[in-house]
Design a protein around this motif. Structure first.
Motif: not given
Length: 446
Positions: A303-308, A328-331, A337-338, A317-320
């Protein structure tokens, strides 16, 4: 009179010989598991009664009335009850210790803290490649430790269910053997050697059964045939005479187990099976909490990724990926990407407001605190159950000692009995010789 003496002495030698045989058998089986001390029950042989022939001599020797087992059903019941409670506590502690190891030794808590520390370090220079790569590596480690923890918990659950399945098989095996013993007891002569041997086997099987389940036992007063009921006073008979019902185990979607007798739901509150069931309930609860922590991390970070925006100025984009600890995966492909900068920021922006928002959201969700609470809860449960287990072990041990003192073989006493019965045999043999001499003397009178 001499002939009467011979008859009485002969009955005495027979009684003494039987008592010697029983005493020898006691000594030979002193260390045999489940063996209950025997003694000979003697009865007076009378040729008349005082009321019918008050002036006559009524004594005519002694007869072996039967073989008596020195058994106490109350003490045996206490050994079964306390043993079942101790077995339940031991099985539960073992399961909880395995759950604790599965969660604690995988290092989930440490990996969450390291991931948060990586985000904190990135605040100092959001464009630094190694710092960004460190965040991704720590996120990957976090997802992998959650995967390992979930896999370990699954393995613990599989092991507990396998052991519970073996316990169910053993219960059905013991029930079948008890039914066969019941049939032999119903045909055995009262107070015979065969009956006492069957009663020993019956009691040993009942004690073995109590290690797996709690039982309610009732005995037929004449034959010793046993009826075994599971599930308390209103439960279902597992063994009734020569017939048995089959105990079965069912596994729910969350991995917990339940039991039934020929399709009738049956509650088991003591014994190893109860301990396994309690452990599986704890494993299911722990797995659900671990999944919730993993889902919380995925939801909060994505959710935080989508805001920045990321380092290249693209929308975050999603990290996980995944919905729980197992998947759960790191994608993210690389550290760029952060999404450290807010939406609308350009490439290589040093604005860390979105990173701060990500950290605040993660701090508010507090997965590290939830994980710490989870670990503390398991550790507290293990410590508490250990205390209970040790107390129940002590109670069960006391009950076993009391039963052994009452029903076991005292070699010193048996040695005394050997001498006493040998002397009785010799004394009766001497009476027979004296009676024979008296009879010969009478015949020699002219």
């Amino acid at each position: 009179m001499p002939s009467d003496l011979i008859s009485m002495a002969r009955s005495g030698t027979r009684a003494a010989r039987t008592a010697l045989e029983i005493t020898s058998n006691n000594i030979a089986n002193a260390s045999s598991e489940g063996y209950v001390r025997r003694s000979v029950s003697l009865a007076e042989v009378a040729v008349g009664t005082v009321s019918s022939t008050p002036t006559s001599i009524n004594l005519a020797g002694v007869a072996v009335a039967g073989i008596v087992r020195n058994a106490d059903q109350f003490r045996q019941g206490e050994v079964r009850r306390t043993g079942a409670d101790a077995a339940r506590a031991a099985a539960e502690v073992q399961g909880l210790e395995n759950i604790e190891s599965a969660v604690e030794q995988t290092g989930v808590y440490t990996s969450i803290v390291d991931f948060e520390a990586g985000l904190q370090a990135l605040l100092s220079d959001p464009t630094d490649g190694p710092l960004r790569a460190g965040v991704l590596e720590q996120g990957r480690t976090l997802s992998e430790t959650l995967n390992v923890a979930a896999s370990s918990l699954d393995a613990v659950g599989d092991g507990l269910r396998f052991e519970a399945g073996e316990g169910v098989e053993n219960v059905n095996r013991i029930a079948s053997e008890l039914a066969r013993v019941n049939l032999r007891l119903s045909r055995a002569s009262d107070a015979s050697s065969d009956q006492t041997a069957q009663l020993d086997q019956r009691d040993m099987l009942l004690q073995e059964l109590s290690q797996y389940v709690d039982t309610r036992i009732s005995f037929a007063p004449d034959t010793g045939v046993v009826t075994v009921t599971l599930g308390g006073p209103s439960g279902t008979d597992l063994v009734n005479g020569g017939t048995t019902r089959s105990l079965a185990m069912a596994t729910a979607a969350d991995g917990t187990i339940s039991f039934s007798l020929d399709g009738t739901p049956t509650a088991i509150s003591s014994g190893q099976l109860a301990g396994k069931s309690l452990s599986l309930t704890q494993a299911a609860s722990t797995r659900a909490e671990l999944d919730a922590i993993a889902a919380e991390i995925v939801t909060t970070i994505n959710a935080a990724q989508a805001a920045g925006v990321d380092l290249d100025g693209n929308p975050g984009q999603p990290l996980f990926s995944g919905t729980g600890a197992a998947d759960i995966r790191m994608i993210a492909a690389n550290g760029a990407a952060v999404a450290t900068a807010p939406a609308g920021a350009g490439a290589n922006s040093r604005d860390v407001s979105n990173l701060e928002a990500m950290r605040s959201a993660l701090s508010a969700a507090d997965p590290a605190g939830d994980m710490d609470t989870l670990l503390f809860g398991i550790s507290s449960a293990v410590a508490g159950r250990r205390v209970t287990r040790d107390a129940l072990d002590s109670i069960a041990s006391t009950a076993r000692v009391a039963l052994q003192a009452q029903a076991g073989v005292d070699l010193d006493q048996e040695a005394v009995n050997l001498v006493r019965f040998q002397q009785a045999f010799e004394a009766n043999a001497r009476v027979m010789q004296v009676a024979s001499d008296i009879f010969d003397s009478i015949l020699a009178i002219r």
